[in-house]
Design a protein around this motif. Structure first.
Motif, PDB file in Angstrom:
ATOM      1  N   PRO A  87       0.817  -1.211   0.000  1.00 45.00           N
ATOM      2  CA  PRO A  87       0.000   0.000   0.000  1.00 45.00           C
ATOM      3  C   PRO A  87       0.849   1.258   0.000  1.00 45.00           C
ATOM      4  N   ALA A  88       0.214   2.378  -0.311  1.00 44.85           N
ATOM      5  CA  ALA A  88       0.913   3.657  -0.278  1.00 44.85           C
ATOM      6  C   ALA A  88       1.379   3.947   1.148  1.00 44.85           C
ATOM      7  N   GLY A  89       2.497   4.626   1.257  1.00 42.87           N
ATOM      8  CA  GLY A  89       3.042   4.976   2.574  1.00 42.87           C
ATOM      9  C   GLY A  89       4.306   5.776   2.381  1.00 42.87           C
ATOM     10  N   GLU A  90       4.726   6.452   3.428  1.00 41.39           N
ATOM     11  CA  GLU A  90       5.859   7.360   3.291  1.00 41.39           C
ATOM     12  C   GLU A  90       7.213   6.673   3.403  1.00 41.39           C
ATOM     13  N   VAL A  91       7.232   5.478   4.043  1.00 38.72           N
ATOM     14  CA  VAL A  91       8.521   4.833   4.299  1.00 38.72           C
ATOM     15  C   VAL A  91       8.461   3.354   3.914  1.00 38.72           C
ATOM     16  N   LEU A  92       9.415   2.938   3.085  1.00 38.39           N
ATOM     17  CA  LEU A  92       9.575   1.532   2.718  1.00 38.39           C
ATOM     18  C   LEU A  92      10.684   0.944   3.583  1.00 38.39           C
ATOM     19  N   SER A 136      12.380   6.750   1.653  1.00 40.84           N
ATOM     20  CA  SER A 136      11.509   7.582   2.484  1.00 40.84           C
ATOM     21  C   SER A 136      11.190   8.877   1.759  1.00 40.84           C
ATOM     22  N   SER A 137       9.932   9.325   1.892  1.00 36.62           N
ATOM     23  CA  SER A 137       9.523  10.600   1.296  1.00 36.62           C
ATOM     24  C   SER A 137       9.421  11.702   2.340  1.00 36.62           C
ATOM     25  N   VAL A 138       9.877  11.402   3.564  1.00 41.08           N
ATOM     26  CA  VAL A 138       9.833  12.404   4.636  1.00 41.08           C
ATOM     27  C   VAL A 138      11.227  12.609   5.211  1.00 41.08           C
ATOM     28  N   GLY A 139      11.432  13.797   5.781  1.00 36.37           N
ATOM     29  CA  GLY A 139      12.760  14.143   6.265  1.00 36.37           C
ATOM     30  C   GLY A 139      13.176  13.430   7.534  1.00 36.37           C
ATOM     31  N   GLU A 140      12.203  12.924   8.310  1.00 33.38           N
ATOM     32  CA  GLU A 140      12.533  12.294   9.588  1.00 33.38           C
ATOM     33  C   GLU A 140      13.298  10.985   9.437  1.00 33.38           C
ATOM     34  N   PHE A 141      13.119  10.329   8.281  1.00 37.77           N
ATOM     35  CA  PHE A 141      13.758   9.031   8.066  1.00 37.77           C
ATOM     36  C   PHE A 141      14.509   9.036   6.748  1.00 37.77           C
ATOM     37  N   ALA A 142      15.691   8.406   6.771  1.00 29.81           N
ATOM     38  CA  ALA A 142      16.540   8.348   5.584  1.00 29.81           C
ATOM     39  C   ALA A 142      16.930   6.897   5.320  1.00 29.81           C
ATOM     40  N   PRO A 143      17.234   6.536   4.068  1.00 30.82           N
ATOM     41  CA  PRO A 143      17.704   5.180   3.785  1.00 30.82           C
ATOM     42  C   PRO A 143      18.871   4.800   4.688  1.00 30.82           C
ATOM     43  N   LEU A 181       6.545   4.787  12.897  1.00 31.94           N
ATOM     44  CA  LEU A 181       7.927   4.350  13.067  1.00 31.94           C
ATOM     45  C   LEU A 181       8.641   5.065  14.206  1.00 31.94           C
ATOM     46  N   ILE A 182       9.499   4.315  14.904  1.00 26.24           N
ATOM     47  CA  ILE A 182      10.470   4.961  15.784  1.00 26.24           C
ATOM     48  C   ILE A 182      11.858   4.450  15.390  1.00 26.24           C
TER      49      ILE A 182
END
Length: 330
Positions: free
Chosen positions: A30-35, A76-83, A113-114
């Motif tokens: 499904p769609a989501g900001e983080v894989l 990730s499409s958000v700044g809080e999480f990076a590959p 996520l944490i």
């Protein structure tokens, strides 16, 4: 990598649910900001319910269960999480109606996520999983209600289960005198190793359902089973004692009166680990990685691969599983 392995639960025309490891596509998630590339998950009772067609847990099939996941951010499409970030997901809708941790990839909202606490490895985090988080929340609630090691013994019901076994370990390490109630008396030696000082047969804590009050015994309790056993625990709390309730394997209903509450001033404390605000989850994970980090975390865990999950799920549904099951997704 576009293809990955996952436990795939399908429903036949006759209401029979089939469990098999299948190849899935990342594009199907499904769609989501983080894989997230999942490294470890764990097996919980709720996962077994999802895998056996319980519509109160999972509404639509085919489905991949797994309410826990720990792994590495792939994109990730958000700044809080990076590959490359190592992360933990427990609860919310993961593994219920969103493809869960029994797949090598998940795609989820960033709000679930944490980041992995520095004091825990991904493996350690999933030995704990939702069960460990729930046990810690129970102990935290008891302490907030004023229960201390000097107040008297603490009872843990369903003590050989996932939540129960970690609750026994955590309470014992914190200095409490722990009594463990179980329907698996053959596991007494294990419970002693985990820190239990007294072992009780489940039948003992089941007696007295029709009595309005029972003898005062426990300063506090962690109840993982619910049903009439839960209210028997309430009826046997010492004056001002508390029980943290977090499970229902013995049933969702119980026979009750107000007498323990108005004559002994006891507390029945509800514990939820699913929809808990992320900031509370994060603080509890920090606690489990620091001052509450368990010395004997490996004492009650069995590690399995994805291919071993169907057999382990049948075991937990049959009430034959002991301790924690760590799922290594490779």
């Amino acid at each position: 990598m576009s293809a990955f392995k996952a436990l795939w639960v399908t429903e036949s025309a006759h209401g029979v649910y089939d469990l098999q490891v299948a190849e899935r596509q990342v594009a199907d998630l499904p769609a989501g900001e983080v894989l997230v590339r999942v490294k470890y998950s764990s097996l919980n009772y709720k996962d077994a319910l999802s895998a056996s067609g319980n519509r109160g847990v999972t509404r639509k099939y085919p489905h991949t269960p797994g309410i826990d996941a720990a792994g590495v951010v792939e994109s990730s499409s958000v700044g809080e999480f990076a590959p490359g970030d190592e992360v933990i997901v427990t609860g919310y809708d993961l593994g219920m109606n969103t493809p869960g941790g029994f797949g090598q990839y998940i795609r989820v909202p960033a709000a679930w996520l944490i980041k992995r606490p520095q004091g825990l490895s991904l493996r350690e985090a999933m030995i704990l999983g939702t069960a460990g988080l729930t046990a810690a929340l129970c102990v935290d609630k008891l302490e907030r209600a004023g229960v201390t090691p000097s107040a008297g013994p603490i009872l843990v019901t369903g003590a050989t289960g996932g939540v129960g076994s970690i609750a026994v370990m955590l309470l014992a390490q914190l200095g409490y005198t722990v009594a463990a109630a179980t329907g698996k008396l053959e596991q007494a030696e294990l419970l002693n190793r985990l820190g239990a000082r007294q072992i009780l047969d489940r039948a003992t804590v089941s007696d007295g359902v029709d009595k309005p009050l029972l003898r005062e015994q426990w300063a506090g309790a962690v109840d993982t089973v619910g049903g009439d056993i839960l209210f028997n625990v309430v009826k046997s709390l010492q004056y001002g004692g508390s029980v943290a309730c977090c499970g229902l394997t013995a049933g969702a209903a119980f026979k009750a009166t107000v007498l323990p509450f108005i004559l002994r001033g006891v507390n029945l404390l509800g514990v939820d680990s699913v929809e808990l605000p992320l900031v509370v989850k994060a603080s509890m994970w920090d606690k489990l990685s620091l001052q509450w980090k368990l010395d004997n975390l490996e004492a009650a865990v069995r590690e399995v691969k994805l291919d071993d999950l169907p057999a382990a799920i049948h075991q937990i549904l049959a009430g034959k599983l002991v301790g924690r099951v760590l799922v290594n997704l490779g």
